[in-house]
Enzyme design. Sequence first.
Site, PDB file in Angstrom:
ATOM      1  N   CYS A  27      -4.313   5.531  -6.119  1.00  0.00           N
ATOM      2  CA  CYS A  27      -5.730   5.833  -5.858  1.00  0.00           C
ATOM      3  C   CYS A  27      -6.176   7.187  -6.420  1.00  0.00           C
ATOM      4  O   CYS A  27      -7.224   7.255  -7.060  1.00  0.00           O
ATOM      5  CB  CYS A  27      -6.043   5.743  -4.375  1.00  0.00           C
ATOM      6  SG  CYS A  27      -4.750   5.074  -3.354  1.00  0.00           S
ATOM      7  N   ARG A  41       8.696   5.517  -3.792  1.00  0.00           N
ATOM      8  CA  ARG A  41       8.763   6.176  -2.483  1.00  0.00           C
ATOM      9  C   ARG A  41      10.214   6.358  -2.090  1.00  0.00           C
ATOM     10  O   ARG A  41      11.014   5.436  -2.171  1.00  0.00           O
ATOM     11  CB  ARG A  41       8.013   5.355  -1.432  1.00  0.00           C
ATOM     12  CG  ARG A  41       6.524   5.376  -1.730  1.00  0.00           C
ATOM     13  CD  ARG A  41       5.705   4.565  -0.774  1.00  0.00           C
ATOM     14  NE  ARG A  41       4.345   4.434  -1.317  1.00  0.00           N
ATOM     15  CZ  ARG A  41       3.423   3.639  -0.828  1.00  0.00           C
ATOM     16  NH1 ARG A  41       3.696   2.878   0.215  1.00  0.00           N
ATOM     17  NH2 ARG A  41       2.227   3.588  -1.372  1.00  0.00           N
ATOM     18  N   GLN A  62       2.746  -2.565  -7.469  1.00  0.00           N
ATOM     19  CA  GLN A  62       1.517  -2.940  -6.771  1.00  0.00           C
ATOM     20  C   GLN A  62       0.534  -3.578  -7.740  1.00  0.00           C
ATOM     21  O   GLN A  62       0.371  -3.107  -8.849  1.00  0.00           O
ATOM     22  CB  GLN A  62       0.852  -1.701  -6.168  1.00  0.00           C
ATOM     23  CG  GLN A  62       1.649  -1.087  -5.027  1.00  0.00           C
ATOM     24  CD  GLN A  62       0.938   0.106  -4.429  1.00  0.00           C
ATOM     25  OE1 GLN A  62       0.188   0.791  -5.112  1.00  0.00           O
ATOM     26  NE2 GLN A  62       1.181   0.363  -3.162  1.00  0.00           N
ATOM     27  N   ASP A 106      -2.683  -3.324  -7.841  1.00  0.00           N
ATOM     28  CA  ASP A 106      -3.573  -2.428  -7.119  1.00  0.00           C
ATOM     29  C   ASP A 106      -4.989  -2.458  -7.688  1.00  0.00           C
ATOM     30  O   ASP A 106      -5.163  -2.543  -8.898  1.00  0.00           O
ATOM     31  CB  ASP A 106      -3.017  -1.004  -7.248  1.00  0.00           C
ATOM     32  CG  ASP A 106      -3.386  -0.139  -6.059  1.00  0.00           C
ATOM     33  OD1 ASP A 106      -4.021  -0.659  -5.129  1.00  0.00           O
ATOM     34  OD2 ASP A 106      -3.029   1.049  -6.067  1.00  0.00           O
ATOM     35  N   HIS A 127      -9.114  -0.655  -7.098  1.00  0.00           N
ATOM     36  CA  HIS A 127     -10.021   0.247  -6.393  1.00  0.00           C
ATOM     37  C   HIS A 127     -11.442  -0.036  -6.846  1.00  0.00           C
ATOM     38  O   HIS A 127     -11.725  -0.013  -8.035  1.00  0.00           O
ATOM     39  CB  HIS A 127      -9.641   1.704  -6.673  1.00  0.00           C
ATOM     40  CG  HIS A 127      -8.298   2.048  -6.108  1.00  0.00           C
ATOM     41  ND1 HIS A 127      -7.166   2.163  -6.881  1.00  0.00           N
ATOM     42  CD2 HIS A 127      -7.899   2.242  -4.833  1.00  0.00           C
ATOM     43  CE1 HIS A 127      -6.135   2.434  -6.097  1.00  0.00           C
ATOM     44  NE2 HIS A 127      -6.543   2.481  -4.854  1.00  0.00           N
ATOM     45  N   LYS A 186      -9.926  -1.451   8.133  1.00  0.00           N
ATOM     46  CA  LYS A 186      -9.350  -2.333   7.115  1.00  0.00           C
ATOM     47  C   LYS A 186      -9.187  -3.752   7.618  1.00  0.00           C
ATOM     48  O   LYS A 186      -9.227  -4.002   8.825  1.00  0.00           O
ATOM     49  CB  LYS A 186      -8.014  -1.793   6.624  1.00  0.00           C
ATOM     50  CG  LYS A 186      -7.076  -1.363   7.727  1.00  0.00           C
ATOM     51  CD  LYS A 186      -5.794  -0.744   7.166  1.00  0.00           C
ATOM     52  CE  LYS A 186      -4.858  -0.457   8.317  1.00  0.00           C
ATOM     53  NZ  LYS A 186      -3.469  -0.632   8.050  1.00  0.00           N
ATOM     54  N   HIS A 213      -9.847  -0.070  -1.327  1.00  0.00           N
ATOM     55  CA  HIS A 213      -8.503  -0.263  -1.887  1.00  0.00           C
ATOM     56  C   HIS A 213      -8.081  -1.694  -1.590  1.00  0.00           C
ATOM     57  O   HIS A 213      -8.265  -2.164  -0.476  1.00  0.00           O
ATOM     58  CB  HIS A 213      -7.446   0.607  -1.196  1.00  0.00           C
ATOM     59  CG  HIS A 213      -7.781   2.057  -1.097  1.00  0.00           C
ATOM     60  ND1 HIS A 213      -7.089   3.007  -1.824  1.00  0.00           N
ATOM     61  CD2 HIS A 213      -8.677   2.719  -0.354  1.00  0.00           C
ATOM     62  CE1 HIS A 213      -7.568   4.208  -1.501  1.00  0.00           C
ATOM     63  NE2 HIS A 213      -8.526   4.065  -0.621  1.00  0.00           N
TER      64      HIS A 213
HETATM   65 ZN    ZN Z   1      -5.513   2.826  -3.096  1.00  0.00          ZN
END
Ligand code: ZN
Length: 566
Positions: free
Chosen positions: A260, A289, A307, A309, A311, A394, A440
Amino acid sequence: MDAYPHAKLTLGPAIDTGFYYDVDFSGGDTLGDDGLKDIQKAMKKLLNTWSEWSHREVTVEEARAVFAGNPYKLELIEEIAARGETITLYTCGSGKSEFTDLCRGGHTENPSAEIDADSFKLDKVAGAYWRGDEKNPMLSRIYGLAFETKADLEAYQAQLEEAKKRDHRKLGKEHDLFTFSDLVGAGLPLWTPKGTMIRHQLDNYIWQLRDKHGYQRVTIPHITKKDLYVTSGHWDKFADELFRITTREGKEYALKPMNCPHHTQIFDRHPHSYRDMPQRYAETTMVYRDEQSGELGGLTRVLSITQDDSHVFCRHSQVKEEFFKIWDIIDTFYGTFGFNLRVRLSFHEPTEMEKYLGTKEVWENAENALREIAKARNADYFEAPGEAAMYGPKLDFMAKDSLGREHQVATIQLDMNLPERFDLSCINEKGEKERIVMIHCAIMGSIERFAAVLIEHLGGNFPLWLAPEQVHIIAVADIHKPYADQVYHALKAVGIRVHMDDSNDSMGKKIRAAKQAKIPYFIVIGDKEVEAKNVTIENRSGESKQIDLHALANHVLTEVETKQMS
Ligand code: ZN
């Protein structure tokens, strides 16, 4: 306990599937191979004689006297006393069958009448440190399964058995999808050509679904200067999980634990008019991680997480519509595999406003919008106050797999925090700067974890569109090879992943191998087929049909394009 006079009981709570009890056997008793069976037998016998629990409140001194010689219970007694709570002892049975434990209560009234002796079972023993601290003595944790009825217990055991067969670590190896190397390290899966093919197909599918909604691809580096995460707040928040890098010039960098913050910098490259909003960026990329090595296992806990991912940078007034679009993608994607979805609306806890960023009004508006979406979609949803992220509410999606297990999969998160921290805005109709919000979303979440769920859900029977090898061709003898080649090329030409088995193995062995590999279709070419200019195509369940050579490619292609489950 008669058979183990030196064993010391410690703590034994109830858990979802039954209970456990941690026992210290270090006094000289050993729990032999038949130990669990013997204890279980004794439990069932005792159960008949237990018709009622009695309890009494005791003083600290009385409690100490009852449990003299058991340092664990004594420790618990001192703690209860220190908290100023009353100490209660519960007793069942009498005479030889009498059993007393330190307990808060909350049992069955009449064990022998309420518990079916066939509805529980001692399951296994595992090591556990006293109170989970490795500095403490190691105890034996005896796990028990306990259900309402015998049928429930048996159903659960059958499910465990099936889950063992479908374990993604086992199937991943059998289907040659991923591997680990000691040199590369634990928690860092290496994807083989077949595994990569599956990842690629899944990811492509999500891109197909996203394309309809105006998502654009972006690409970011996997490292960043410390400054980005200091601004985003992740430098502190992810302190333990961050892989840090110090350059030869002494500058501090980090491997990205999320995408992000990078994406905000793409959005912020130039000013945006309200007419450009929303901006939807998506990227399939790895994040890293640092997890404790004891917690790594298979694909479910890894250090390198892929991910899918995205946004969305949008105005408050656009949130509802954008959530709706993402929800469409999630429904279509999970529906394709036959997962049933349940949605948790993770909201703020009204009594703890200080935990969250933003005003009560902003939160209530945002949550009302999410609730309206859930209602409008006729979703199976429930609200969970207190489960929101600090930066916004969320939607958490839970998928039920073919074994009835529920997995948390996709989430859509509304974020009012990062736009604030990075000062993200657009110029509105009045020519003023307007603060925007971020949404997200990762549809699969982590590809690794999703792949694990999917492999176990399907038991390795990948549908045709996803199977690394889709069609397997076997020619009975050399004279059938030219025609088999023709079939091979007809499929290859339309992009089907087809393989010709031209090994010297026997027919039986070739067919067995194809079936074991769970290839969706195989085709055997012999005299009959050559003469009729058709093929007999057989699926994994053994159903076969004859198709004209010209119709074959279309037949297979249609099944791929419609993503049918086989
Ligand atoms: Zn994010």
